[in-house]
Design a protein around this motif. Structure first.
Motif, PDB file in Angstrom:
ATOM      1  N   MET A   1      31.291  46.469  30.121  1.00 12.57           N
ATOM      2  CA  MET A   1      32.180  45.519  31.109  1.00 12.57           C
ATOM      3  C   MET A   1      32.612  46.350  32.192  1.00 12.57           C
ATOM      4  SD  MET A   1      34.548  43.967  27.998  1.00 12.57           S
ATOM      5  CE  MET A   1      35.438  42.734  29.086  1.00 12.57           C
TER       6      MET A   1
ATOM      7  N   ALA B   1      38.392  46.198  24.587  1.00  9.95           N
ATOM      8  CA  ALA B   1      36.693  46.416  24.752  1.00  9.95           C
ATOM      9  C   ALA B   1      36.132  47.096  23.460  1.00  9.95           C
ATOM     10  CB  ALA B   1      36.370  46.856  26.042  1.00  9.95           C
TER      11      ALA B   1
ATOM     12  N   ALA C   1      32.002  40.550  32.009  1.00  5.85           N
ATOM     13  CA  ALA C   1      31.277  41.001  30.642  1.00  5.85           C
ATOM     14  C   ALA C   1      29.928  40.772  30.798  1.00  5.85           C
ATOM     15  CB  ALA C   1      32.112  40.396  29.455  1.00  5.85           C
TER      16      ALA C   1
ATOM     17  N   THR D   1      32.273  47.115  22.660  1.00  8.22           N
ATOM     18  CA  THR D   1      31.713  47.455  23.939  1.00  8.22           C
ATOM     19  C   THR D   1      32.547  48.526  24.649  1.00  8.22           C
ATOM     20  OG1 THR D   1      30.962  46.483  25.958  1.00  8.22           O
ATOM     21  CG2 THR D   1      32.925  45.560  25.206  1.00  8.22           C
TER      22      THR D   1
ATOM     23  N   LEU E   1      35.986  38.182  27.861  1.00  6.73           N
ATOM     24  CA  LEU E   1      35.065  38.198  26.683  1.00  6.73           C
ATOM     25  C   LEU E   1      34.743  36.500  26.366  1.00  6.73           C
ATOM     26  CD1 LEU E   1      35.601  41.212  24.718  1.00  6.73           C
ATOM     27  CD2 LEU E   1      33.611  40.819  26.072  1.00  6.73           C
TER      28      LEU E   1
ATOM     29  N   CYS F   1      41.332  41.356  28.703  1.00  2.38           N
ATOM     30  CA  CYS F   1      40.166  41.655  28.152  1.00  2.38           C
ATOM     31  C   CYS F   1      39.521  40.806  27.316  1.00  2.38           C
ATOM     32  CB  CYS F   1      40.073  43.048  27.542  1.00  2.38           C
ATOM     33  SG  CYS F   1      38.674  43.588  26.690  1.00  2.38           S
TER      34      CYS F   1
END
Length: 276
Positions: free
Chosen positions: A24, A54, A78, A59, A10, A6
């Protein structure tokens, strides 16, 4: 694994100074050879790590896709919608800028050294002459912490400190990504790197394995590495102080921007910084 994936997803967005992600998607690859129990345990933890990271980035996961695969995979995309003036375009570096790096190098060396330590045998015997088991474990957990740390703070700060260009450091290594960034500059500039901040003990490990991972030449592969930012020299000290105050981690001025032909190189007397 999910947290690292993750953070890596990003990073491309953060390299444009976009610190807030709207949503996402998560992609999961389920290995054919896993048993039902293994899938239930491993994939549940991977997906949880991805979701947790996330959430740390402000997010959430809104969908995705799951398929069977030869390998255990996790990744995603993303998405953010921002005003054009909020984006740091990656081609405005100027002569006199400095290059700032927000995470230390050496994730590949640290993870392999830890694996060899666990396995024992000839590879670990070779390393044990230059590094202790305690130092290997410390470097490994430093690497995990680095890989799971978001570049969100750097993204926010570089906009505030008038960054002219940036990229994230991943599979092509520091020098590879620096070259790619330099190649796309509007002005005829080049990047000169004179410092390599490397996780403690990993420079010694690299020498012991005869530069196998090319870490000391700036080409070592990184996973979820930091941001490489070209910014005005007068902004860099406060940027680095703010990174330390907010994330509790160092950032370093590792080079400068000069007149040139849109390439990046290591200084012949590059300094190795042992990061602890």
């Amino acid at each position: 694994m999910g947290k690292i994936a993750c953070a890596n997803v990003l990073s491309d967005m953060y390299a444009m100074g976009i610190a807030d992600c709207d949503n996402m998607l998560m992609i999961i690859g389920i290995p054919f050879k896993m048993t039902d129990l293994e899938r239930d345990v491993v994939l549940t933890q991977m997906m949880k790590g991805f979701r947790d990271e996330a959430k740390s980035g402000g997010t959430k996961i809104t969908g995705g896709d799951t398929n069977f695969s030869e390998w255990c995979l996790v990744g995603g995309t993303a998405t953010a919608v921002v005003k054009s003036e909020e984006v740091v375009l990656p081609y405005n570096a100027e002569v006199g800028d400095v290059l700032v790096l927000t995470k230390p190098l050496g994730t590949q060396n640290a993870t392999f050294a830890y694996q060899w330590y666990q396995e024992g045998g000839e590879k670990w015997e070779k390393l044990s002459s230059v590094i202790t088991s305690e130092e290997v474990q410390f470097a490994y957990f430093m690497a995990v912490q680095s890989m799971t740390r978001l570049n969100r703070t750097g993204a926010r700060l570089m906009r505030h400190h008038k960054a002219h260009a940036a990229t994230d450091i991943t599979g092509f290594g520091l020098l590879g990504h620096a070259n790619n960034l330099a190649k796309h500059q509007k002005k005829p500039v080049s990047f000169v790197i004179n410092k390599l901040p490397i996780m403690c003990g990993m420079a010694a490990v690299e020498r012991a394995i005869n530069n196998r991972f090319m870490l000391l030449s700036g080409k070592g592969i990184e996973t979820s590495g930091g941001l490489l930012i070209a910014m005005p020299a007068e902004e860099s000290s406060q940027f680095c102080r703010s990174m330390k105050e907010i994330d509790g981690e160092e950032a370093w001025v590792i080079g400068h921007v000069v007149e040139g032909n849109r390439t990046a190189s290591l200084d012949k007397d590059v300094e190795i910084i042992d990061v602890r």
